[in-house]
Design a protein around this motif. Structure first.
Motif, PDB file in Angstrom:
ATOM      1  N   GLU A  24       0.830  -1.212   0.000  1.00 22.21           N
ATOM      2  CA  GLU A  24       0.000   0.000   0.000  1.00 22.21           C
ATOM      3  C   GLU A  24       0.861   1.257   0.000  1.00 22.21           C
ATOM      4  N   ARG A  31       0.463   4.992  -9.308  1.00 25.71           N
ATOM      5  CA  ARG A  31      -0.877   5.180  -9.855  1.00 25.71           C
ATOM      6  C   ARG A  31      -0.876   5.742 -11.269  1.00 25.71           C
ATOM      7  N   GLU A  57      -4.926  -2.620 -11.882  1.00 29.25           N
ATOM      8  CA  GLU A  57      -6.300  -3.125 -11.887  1.00 29.25           C
ATOM      9  C   GLU A  57      -6.382  -4.465 -11.163  1.00 29.25           C
ATOM     10  N   GLU A  60      -5.974  -3.783  -7.388  1.00 35.39           N
ATOM     11  CA  GLU A  60      -7.193  -3.211  -6.806  1.00 35.39           C
ATOM     12  C   GLU A  60      -8.306  -4.250  -6.703  1.00 35.39           C
ATOM     13  N   ARG A  63      -7.630  -6.099  -3.559  1.00 32.60           N
ATOM     14  CA  ARG A  63      -7.788  -5.223  -2.385  1.00 32.60           C
ATOM     15  C   ARG A  63      -9.239  -4.864  -2.081  1.00 32.60           C
ATOM     16  N   LYS A  64     -10.179  -5.242  -2.922  1.00 30.85           N
ATOM     17  CA  LYS A  64     -11.583  -4.943  -2.637  1.00 30.85           C
ATOM     18  C   LYS A  64     -12.071  -5.625  -1.365  1.00 30.85           C
TER      19      LYS A  64
END
Length: 114
Positions: A24, A31, A57, A60, A63-64
């Motif tokens: 993180e 980004r 992508e 992410e 990481r949802k």
């Protein structure tokens, strides 16, 4: 649940959460594109520092959920997690923490605002 198993689940979740925290922090500088980026394997092994290539992508998508981590194939710890998805054309697997390990992962999620 026996105490040794409980300790193992907590330790595995803490280790994986630490690698997630490192990824993180590194993400802040990444980004800018969706090309492959090197992330640290988020497996439960304390000494693993192998890299995993993911697009932003893909990262992410994992990481949802706070109970999911990406690991190198073969880095799954069967008694504390299950394979939720074999993704990235074999580059990585997504594991889902079980029971107490899932709770610890959720508590240590840096994106959890609650």
């Amino acid at each position: 649940m026996e105490e040794a198993a409980r300790d193992r689940m907590q330790r595995a979740a803490r280790n994986q959460s630490l690698w997630r925290d490192i990824n993180e922090l590194a993400l802040a500088n990444r980004r800018d594109s969706s090309t492959f980026k090197a992330f640290v394997c988020e497996c439960a092994a304390e000494t693993c520092t192998e890299e995993v290539s993911l697009t932003l992508e893909e990262y992410e998508a994992v990481r949802k959920r706070s109970d999911r981590f990406f690991v190198k194939p073969g880095h799954v710890v069967g008694d504390v997690e299950i394979i939720a998805d074999a993704a990235g054309d074999g580059r990585y697997q997504v594991v889902e923490k079980l029971g107490l390990a899932a709770q610890v992962s959720a508590e240590r999620d840096p994106r959890d605002d609650s």
